[in-house]
Design a protein around this motif. Structure first.
Motif, PDB file in Angstrom:
ATOM      1  N   GLU A   1      -6.978  -2.383  74.923  1.00  0.00           N
ATOM      2  CA  GLU A   1      -6.826  -3.798  75.136  1.00  0.00           C
ATOM      3  C   GLU A   1      -5.431  -3.659  76.468  1.00  0.00           C
ATOM      4  OE1 GLU A   1      -8.334  -7.080  77.144  1.00  0.00           O
ATOM      5  OE2 GLU A   1      -9.167  -6.521  74.850  1.00  0.00           O
ATOM      6  N   LYS A   2      -4.392  -3.126  75.289  1.00  0.00           N
ATOM      7  CA  LYS A   2      -3.110  -2.943  75.921  1.00  0.00           C
ATOM      8  C   LYS A   2      -3.168  -2.180  77.055  1.00  0.00           C
ATOM      9  CE  LYS A   2      -0.442  -4.035  72.452  1.00  0.00           C
ATOM     10  NZ  LYS A   2       0.565  -4.137  70.873  1.00  0.00           N
ATOM     11  N   LEU A   3      -3.802  -0.752  77.173  1.00  0.00           N
ATOM     12  CA  LEU A   3      -3.897   0.027  78.322  1.00  0.00           C
ATOM     13  C   LEU A   3      -4.423  -0.143  78.909  1.00  0.00           C
ATOM     14  CD1 LEU A   3      -2.996   2.870  79.131  1.00  0.00           C
ATOM     15  CD2 LEU A   3      -4.594   4.068  77.529  1.00  0.00           C
ATOM     16  N   LYS A   4      -5.476  -0.953  78.873  1.00  0.00           N
ATOM     17  CA  LYS A   4      -6.559  -1.604  80.440  1.00  0.00           C
ATOM     18  C   LYS A   4      -5.448  -2.051  80.952  1.00  0.00           C
ATOM     19  CE  LYS A   4      -8.508  -5.388  79.538  1.00  0.00           C
ATOM     20  NZ  LYS A   4      -8.166  -6.418  80.901  1.00  0.00           N
ATOM     21  N   ASP A   5      -4.461  -3.090  80.392  1.00  0.00           N
ATOM     22  CA  ASP A   5      -3.983  -4.270  81.401  1.00  0.00           C
ATOM     23  C   ASP A   5      -2.908  -3.717  82.222  1.00  0.00           C
ATOM     24  OD1 ASP A   5      -4.925  -7.091  79.970  1.00  0.00           O
ATOM     25  OD2 ASP A   5      -3.672  -6.528  78.334  1.00  0.00           O
ATOM     26  N   ALA A   6      -2.218  -2.795  81.906  1.00  0.00           N
ATOM     27  CA  ALA A   6      -1.539  -1.510  82.249  1.00  0.00           C
ATOM     28  C   ALA A   6      -1.595  -0.612  82.701  1.00  0.00           C
ATOM     29  CB  ALA A   6      -0.646  -0.948  81.277  1.00  0.00           C
ATOM     30  N   LEU A   7      -3.442   0.022  83.065  1.00  0.00           N
ATOM     31  CA  LEU A   7      -3.827   0.228  83.576  1.00  0.00           C
ATOM     32  C   LEU A   7      -4.284  -0.435  84.889  1.00  0.00           C
ATOM     33  CD1 LEU A   7      -6.252   3.060  81.907  1.00  0.00           C
ATOM     34  CD2 LEU A   7      -4.396   3.568  83.703  1.00  0.00           C
ATOM     35  N   GLU A   8      -4.499  -1.133  85.335  1.00  0.00           N
ATOM     36  CA  GLU A   8      -5.003  -2.182  85.675  1.00  0.00           C
ATOM     37  C   GLU A   8      -4.109  -2.749  86.930  1.00  0.00           C
ATOM     38  OE1 GLU A   8      -8.603  -4.899  84.165  1.00  0.00           O
ATOM     39  OE2 GLU A   8      -6.913  -5.560  84.128  1.00  0.00           O
ATOM     40  N   LYS A   9      -2.253  -3.008  86.234  1.00  0.00           N
ATOM     41  CA  LYS A   9      -1.468  -2.930  87.711  1.00  0.00           C
ATOM     42  C   LYS A   9      -1.161  -1.924  88.180  1.00  0.00           C
ATOM     43  CE  LYS A   9       0.912  -5.937  83.995  1.00  0.00           C
ATOM     44  NZ  LYS A   9       1.939  -6.118  83.104  1.00  0.00           N
ATOM     45  N   GLN A  10      -2.077  -0.063  87.725  1.00  0.00           N
ATOM     46  CA  GLN A  10      -1.765   0.865  88.644  1.00  0.00           C
ATOM     47  C   GLN A  10      -2.816   0.882  89.832  1.00  0.00           C
ATOM     48  OE1 GLN A  10       0.673   3.887  86.364  1.00  0.00           O
ATOM     49  NE2 GLN A  10       0.346   2.643  84.698  1.00  0.00           N
ATOM     50  N   VAL A  11      -4.294   0.731  88.961  1.00  0.00           N
ATOM     51  CA  VAL A  11      -5.042   1.501  89.499  1.00  0.00           C
ATOM     52  C   VAL A  11      -6.096   0.523  90.472  1.00  0.00           C
ATOM     53  CG1 VAL A  11      -4.841   3.060  88.788  1.00  0.00           C
ATOM     54  CG2 VAL A  11      -6.530   1.873  87.623  1.00  0.00           C
ATOM     55  N   GLY A  12      -5.790  -0.912  89.718  1.00  0.00           N
ATOM     56  CA  GLY A  12      -7.116  -1.952  89.906  1.00  0.00           C
ATOM     57  C   GLY A  12      -7.526  -2.610  89.275  1.00  0.00           C
ATOM     58  N   ASN A  13      -8.813  -3.498  89.638  1.00  0.00           N
ATOM     59  CA  ASN A  13      -9.998  -3.461  88.975  1.00  0.00           C
ATOM     60  C   ASN A  13     -11.189  -2.377  88.724  1.00  0.00           C
ATOM     61  OD1 ASN A  13      -8.669  -6.214  88.347  1.00  0.00           O
ATOM     62  ND2 ASN A  13     -10.087  -6.271  90.485  1.00  0.00           N
ATOM     63  N   PHE A  14     -11.409  -2.026  87.326  1.00  0.00           N
ATOM     64  CA  PHE A  14     -12.257  -0.684  86.923  1.00  0.00           C
ATOM     65  C   PHE A  14     -13.240  -0.662  85.781  1.00  0.00           C
ATOM     66  CE2 PHE A  14      -8.668  -0.091  84.681  1.00  0.00           C
ATOM     67  CZ  PHE A  14      -9.041   0.090  82.874  1.00  0.00           C
ATOM     68  N   ASN A  15     -14.085  -0.968  85.864  1.00  0.00           N
ATOM     69  CA  ASN A  15     -15.604  -0.041  84.616  1.00  0.00           C
ATOM     70  C   ASN A  15     -15.054   0.310  83.605  1.00  0.00           C
ATOM     71  OD1 ASN A  15     -17.683  -0.556  84.084  1.00  0.00           O
ATOM     72  ND2 ASN A  15     -18.508   0.305  84.707  1.00  0.00           N
ATOM     73  N   TYR A  16     -14.548  -0.745  82.495  1.00  0.00           N
ATOM     74  CA  TYR A  16     -14.434  -0.268  81.757  1.00  0.00           C
ATOM     75  C   TYR A  16     -15.105  -0.759  80.313  1.00  0.00           C
ATOM     76  CZ  TYR A  16     -12.294  -4.806  80.864  1.00  0.00           C
ATOM     77  OH  TYR A  16     -11.935  -6.540  81.004  1.00  0.00           O
ATOM     78  N   GLU A  17     -14.786  -0.333  79.033  1.00  0.00           N
ATOM     79  CA  GLU A  17     -14.651  -0.466  77.698  1.00  0.00           C
ATOM     80  C   GLU A  17     -13.561  -0.323  77.219  1.00  0.00           C
ATOM     81  OE1 GLU A  17     -18.562   1.147  75.667  1.00  0.00           O
ATOM     82  OE2 GLU A  17     -19.575   0.778  77.778  1.00  0.00           O
ATOM     83  N   ILE A  18     -13.424  -0.799  75.802  1.00  0.00           N
ATOM     84  CA  ILE A  18     -12.709  -1.213  75.224  1.00  0.00           C
ATOM     85  C   ILE A  18     -13.048  -0.229  73.851  1.00  0.00           C
ATOM     86  CG2 ILE A  18     -10.683  -2.348  73.641  1.00  0.00           C
ATOM     87  CD1 ILE A  18     -10.600  -3.264  76.632  1.00  0.00           C
ATOM     88  N   TYR A  19     -12.169   0.227  72.961  1.00  0.00           N
ATOM     89  CA  TYR A  19     -12.751   0.564  72.095  1.00  0.00           C
ATOM     90  C   TYR A  19     -12.207   0.290  71.689  1.00  0.00           C
ATOM     91  CZ  TYR A  19     -10.477   5.135  74.237  1.00  0.00           C
ATOM     92  OH  TYR A  19      -9.643   6.214  74.756  1.00  0.00           O
ATOM     93  N   ASP A  20     -13.501   0.017  70.815  1.00  0.00           N
ATOM     94  CA  ASP A  20     -14.415  -1.155  69.379  1.00  0.00           C
ATOM     95  C   ASP A  20     -13.749  -0.269  67.853  1.00  0.00           C
ATOM     96  OD1 ASP A  20     -15.248  -3.281  68.590  1.00  0.00           O
ATOM     97  OD2 ASP A  20     -17.470  -2.015  67.817  1.00  0.00           O
ATOM     98  N   ASP A  21     -13.141  -1.360  67.111  1.00  0.00           N
ATOM     99  CA  ASP A  21     -12.789  -0.699  66.035  1.00  0.00           C
ATOM    100  C   ASP A  21     -12.521   0.349  65.541  1.00  0.00           C
ATOM    101  OD1 ASP A  21     -12.736  -1.136  63.045  1.00  0.00           O
ATOM    102  OD2 ASP A  21     -14.905  -0.793  62.939  1.00  0.00           O
ATOM    103  N   LYS A  22     -11.199   1.068  66.199  1.00  0.00           N
ATOM    104  CA  LYS A  22     -11.171   2.528  66.058  1.00  0.00           C
ATOM    105  C   LYS A  22     -11.912   3.366  66.739  1.00  0.00           C
ATOM    106  CE  LYS A  22      -7.376   0.834  63.485  1.00  0.00           C
ATOM    107  NZ  LYS A  22      -6.684   0.496  61.692  1.00  0.00           N
ATOM    108  N   LYS A  23     -12.441   2.794  67.564  1.00  0.00           N
ATOM    109  CA  LYS A  23     -13.842   4.192  68.319  1.00  0.00           C
ATOM    110  C   LYS A  23     -14.379   3.657  68.502  1.00  0.00           C
ATOM    111  CE  LYS A  23     -15.847   4.291  63.845  1.00  0.00           C
ATOM    112  NZ  LYS A  23     -16.671   5.324  63.291  1.00  0.00           N
TER     113      LYS A  23
END
Length: 255
Positions: A80-102
């Motif tokens: 989740e934290k990395l998604k927020d940081a990447l959006e500032k650098q690369v804009g919107n993108f198709n993503y999935e959050i690592y679920d339950d550490k996997k």
């Protein structure tokens, strides 16, 4: 599962994982054009890359991400934290959050290992396919002992062996940068990487790939010599090693 490092070093990192059902990149820190060319050289259409695992947001791991994501729209796996940081650098993108550490991607399972690096939510991976497993860890100052059991006796290890401490101390880096590299939020030295591997490798281990080797503060010979020295100290033997290089693909590792 087939594995090939497309590029590894301070100027860009990317690795491809291939199974019968999926083609996945780990990081895309070179240019998009370089990755496209490397993929086509092994008869892979970049459109077939459906997922990308991102370790962290330093440029040598995401340089080509913005262009590649726009052209091919793969699913980018992030915290989740990395998604927020990447959006500032690369804009919107198709993503999935690592679920339950996997993450489960078709026929592979990706376990998340938290690493220690001066970046946003830096991670490494244990990628499992059938009875085989790949440990992929770069860019960390140390490996937390709570992961030792998970990291033990895997099939393949791709681990950074970034610097030789003496070369770093006597080399061109200013003092503040030397301190960053050797800190707990920096990079693994040859000695650290070799020591960890002697803790982790087991009867199931088939291959070790030393990665993210500094062009200024290390040599391939020092990486290998340090590993052999550490093996001797622990009365161990292991011969099947490989060096991952900058802007040069390794051979395929098939497990």
């Amino acid at each position: 599962m087939k594995i090939k490092v497309l590029s590894s070093g301070s100027k860009g990192n990317s690795t491809i994982i291939i199974t019968n059902k999926v083609k996945v990149l780990i990081d895309i820190g070179t240019t998009c054009a370089y990755v496209e060319s490397a993929l086509r050289d092994i008869d892979i259409d970049p459109n077939d890359i459906t997922h990308i695992l991102i370790t962290h947001d330093h440029v040598d791991h995401i340089k080509g991400l913005k262009v590649f994501a726009k052209k091919y729209n793969p699913i980018i796996h992030v915290t989740e934290k990395l998604k927020d940081a990447l959006e500032k650098q690369v804009g919107n993108f198709n993503y999935e959050i690592y679920d339950d550490k996997k993450s489960i991607i078709e026929d592979i399972v990706v376990d998340i290992i938290k690493t220690s690096h001066d970046a946003t939510d830096s991670v490494g991976f244990i990628i499992k396919h059938k009875a085989s497993s790949l440990v992929y860890i770069t860019d960390t100052g140390y490996i937390n002992s709570k992961y030792y059991e998970q990291l033990s006796n895997n099939t393949v290890y791709i681990l950074e062996s970034n610097h030789d401490v003496k070369m770093l101390r006597e080399g061109p880096y200013p003092y503040y940068l030397q301190q960053r590299v050797i800190s707990d939020n920096g990079h693994l030295s040859n000695r650290q990487a070799s020591s960890y591997l002697c803790k982790f490798i087991g009867a199931n281990t088939k291959k070790i790939v030393f990665a993210h080797i500094s062009e200024h503060n290390n040599t391939e010979e020092k990486v290998i010599d340090t590993f052999n020295d550490e093996l001797n100290k622990n009365n161990m033997k292991f011969k099947n090693i490989m060096i991952a290089r900058q802007n040069e693909c390794t051979e395929f590792i098939e497990i």
